[in-house]
Structures are given as C-alpha cells and as structure tokens.
Motif scaffolding. Structure first.
Motif, mmCIF file in Angstrom:
data_model
loop_
_atom_site.group_PDB
_atom_site.id
_atom_site.type_symbol
_atom_site.label_atom_id
_atom_site.label_comp_id
_atom_site.label_asym_id
_atom_site.label_seq_id
_atom_site.Cartn_x
_atom_site.Cartn_y
_atom_site.Cartn_z
ATOM 1 N N UNK A 1 0.831 -1.196 0.000
ATOM 2 C CA UNK A 1 0.000 0.000 0.000
ATOM 3 C C UNK A 1 0.863 1.242 0.000
ATOM 4 N N UNK B 1 6.252 11.420 3.064
ATOM 5 C CA UNK B 1 5.578 10.796 4.199
ATOM 6 C C UNK B 1 5.515 9.288 4.042
ATOM 7 N N UNK C 1 7.056 6.571 6.562
ATOM 8 C CA UNK C 1 6.234 5.550 7.219
ATOM 9 C C UNK C 1 6.838 4.176 7.001
ATOM 10 N N UNK D 1 11.273 -1.283 13.260
ATOM 11 C CA UNK D 1 10.834 -2.246 14.260
ATOM 12 C C UNK D 1 11.741 -3.474 14.305
ATOM 13 N N UNK E 1 -3.614 2.825 8.491
ATOM 14 C CA UNK E 1 -3.021 4.124 8.162
ATOM 15 C C UNK E 1 -2.355 4.097 6.802
ATOM 16 N N UNK E 2 -1.694 2.982 6.468
ATOM 17 C CA UNK E 2 -1.031 2.957 5.169
ATOM 18 C C UNK E 2 -2.058 2.926 4.048
ATOM 19 N N UNK E 3 -3.171 2.192 4.252
ATOM 20 C CA UNK E 3 -4.196 2.185 3.197
ATOM 21 C C UNK E 3 -4.828 3.553 3.048
ATOM 22 N N UNK F 1 -3.432 6.373 3.709
ATOM 23 C CA UNK F 1 -2.450 7.235 3.077
ATOM 24 C C UNK F 1 -2.465 7.051 1.571
ATOM 25 N N UNK G 1 -1.300 14.148 7.354
ATOM 26 C CA UNK G 1 -0.462 14.292 8.542
ATOM 27 C C UNK G 1 -1.065 13.509 9.697
ATOM 28 N N UNK H 1 -2.949 10.892 9.474
ATOM 29 C CA UNK H 1 -2.783 9.471 9.214
ATOM 30 C C UNK H 1 -1.353 9.048 9.526
ATOM 31 N N UNK H 2 -0.397 9.929 9.240
ATOM 32 C CA UNK H 2 0.995 9.632 9.550
ATOM 33 C C UNK H 2 1.190 9.537 11.051
ATOM 34 N N UNK I 1 -0.089 6.322 12.306
ATOM 35 C CA UNK I 1 0.863 5.265 11.987
ATOM 36 C C UNK I 1 2.010 5.264 12.976
ATOM 37 N N UNK I 2 2.500 6.474 13.298
ATOM 38 C CA UNK I 2 3.566 6.617 14.286
ATOM 39 C C UNK I 2 3.156 6.031 15.620
ATOM 40 N N UNK J 1 3.121 2.218 15.445
ATOM 41 C CA UNK J 1 4.455 1.617 15.415
ATOM 42 C C UNK J 1 5.141 1.758 16.762
ATOM 43 N N UNK K 1 3.635 -0.598 19.270
ATOM 44 C CA UNK K 1 4.085 -1.956 18.976
ATOM 45 C C UNK K 1 5.482 -2.171 19.525
ATOM 46 N N UNK K 2 6.347 -1.165 19.281
ATOM 47 C CA UNK K 2 7.729 -1.293 19.712
ATOM 48 C C UNK K 2 7.824 -1.337 21.232
ATOM 49 N N UNK L 1 6.897 -4.675 22.445
ATOM 50 C CA UNK L 1 7.996 -5.622 22.264
ATOM 51 C C UNK L 1 9.049 -5.460 23.351
#
Lengths: 130, 120
Positions: A3, A116, A120, A127, B18-20, B22, B94, B96-97, B100-101, B104, B107-108, B111
């Motif tokens: 995507x 952007x 991303x 990760x 978020x990627x979709x 974007x 912005x 959406x970015x 995403x941030x 991520x 998630x990190x 972990x």
C-alpha cells in the motif's frame, strides 16, 4: 508494504503530470511575443493501472487554446498589414503565472506525500532493528 | 503468538489502516486537478474496528471491510467538477501519519516490555 509502494507510485505520477504542466506553461511564457502563437493547454486524466487496480494520474493530450490573439499595432513590423497591426499571441501573462503557481503547489503536495510514505515505511522497518 | 495478544493486533491493524488511508489520500492529491474527480476517504478506525481482525485478504490487494467512499462536500466543487481541497488532504495525511507513528511506537514498546519480561 504494497500500500505504501502504491502511495509512492501515485505521488510520483502526480509529480510527473505537474512537471509536464509546468513545462507547457514555460513554453507559453517563452512564446508570449511570438506572432501567431496559440497557447497550449493540458488537462489531467486518470489511468487505471490494470495490475494494481490503483488509479494513477497522467497528463492528457495537448490542446491549443483557440481564443483570439492580440492584435499589436506596429507599422514597422515586417508582418504588419495595411492598418499597421499584426497578429500576436493569445498568451496572457497573468493567467500563465497563476497557473504555474497552482502547478507548483500541486507538485509540492505530491512531493510531501511521497516523503511521508517513505518515512512511514522506514519507521516500520525500524521495528526490526534491535 | 502476537495475534493472540490483543495489544499487538490492534497496533498492527492501525498501522495497516493508516497505510491504506495514506494511499487513498495520495490518490486524492495526485488528482487535485483532474476534472470530475471526487475525493475519497475511509471511515475512522474506531468505527470499523470491531475487536477482531479487520482485514481479510481475498486475493492480491483486495481488502475486505475497507471500502473507500466519496466524501460528500456540498458546495465545495470547482467548476470542472473536482472536489479535492489540497489543504484538507494534507492535514488528513499528517493525521494518518501520526496514527501510523502511534501504532508503530506502541508496537515497539510492547515488544520492549516482552523483552524485559524475558530478561533480555
């Protein structure tokens, strides 16, 4: 990840189309004083990429603006007719400059989106880092 | 293992969403001058997330449950039928970015928590 690759493809196609548009605008401005020049117009269209199914944008075919050219009064000009006027071009500077501003803005917006998407995907790959 | 921990599945779904989104916003911006193009978007993430896996891949890139719809902007179209407003699309991208941030980073940190538990 595909995507984000799509986002980058779409943004790149937008940048290409806008770059072509600016090229035609600069041609128009350069030929603003050429007798008989008709300004070039270009419009965008969507092309559907059959593999990915995503719509990219492309610049369509070039058309010539058919509005009436300016008649310039200059009896000493080699192309002047009996009343002393000759046919100039139909380029209006203000319209061309405004058009170039709009094209530049679109280009920068596409560039921002590309950046952007790149950020991303690189932060997702972070990760994996220890 | 990570899909049974709800925390990680929410984070990864938000990142994918978020990627979709974007991608759809990139299409809007690229077509900001195409005549007749209407801008598209998805519904917000919290509306379509139902506590289970949101995405099912049928084939290739077709994503179930994520259908973009045309945003209704009454009175906002330009003379050639285009309804894309560059400012709105940039602000959405912005956001959406940032989503995403957030995904991520959560998630990190999840972990990291697991790693600390394991004593690494």
């Amino acid at each position: 990840m595909d995507s984000l690759a799509n986002s980058m493809d779409i943004a790149a196609s937008g940048m290409r189309a806008n770059a072509k548009r600016i090229r035609h605008i600069s041609e128009n401005i350069a030929n603003a004083d050429t007798p008989g020049y008709k300004r070039k117009l270009i419009s965008f269209k969507q092309i559907t990429n059959s593999e990915s199914g995503r719509g990219l944008v492309a610049a369509g075919s070039v058309r010539l603006d058919q509005s009436a050219p300016r008649m310039i009064f200059d009896p000493s000009h080699p192309l002047a007719k009996e009343d002393g006027t000759y046919m100039g071009s139909n380029v209006n500077m203000i319209v061309e400059v405004a058009d170039s501003r709009e094209a530049q803005r679109s280009y920068e917006a596409n560039l921002k989106i590309f950046d952007q998407a790149r950020k991303m995907s690189s932060s997702t790959l972070e990760l994996l880092r220890r | 293992m990570f899909q049974s921990l709800e925390y990680f599945s929410v984070a990864s779904d938000l990142a994918t969403y978020s990627t979709h989104r974007h991608s759809v916003l990139a299409q809007n911006i690229a077509n900001a001058d195409t005549p007749g193009f209407k801008s598209r978007d998805f519904k917000p993430f919290d509306e379509i997330y139902n506590g289970k896996v949101v995405f099912e891949r049928l084939h290739d890139d077709h994503v179930l449950d994520l259908v973009s719809f045309e945003v209704n902007h009454p009175g906002n179209s330009s003379p050639n039928g285009n309804t894309v407003s560059l400012e709105t699309e940039m602000i959405k991208s912005v956001k959406s970015r940032q989503a995403h941030n957030l995904a991520i980073t959560s998630y990190k940190s999840g972990l990291n928590l697991l790693k600390t538990t394991l004593g690494r």
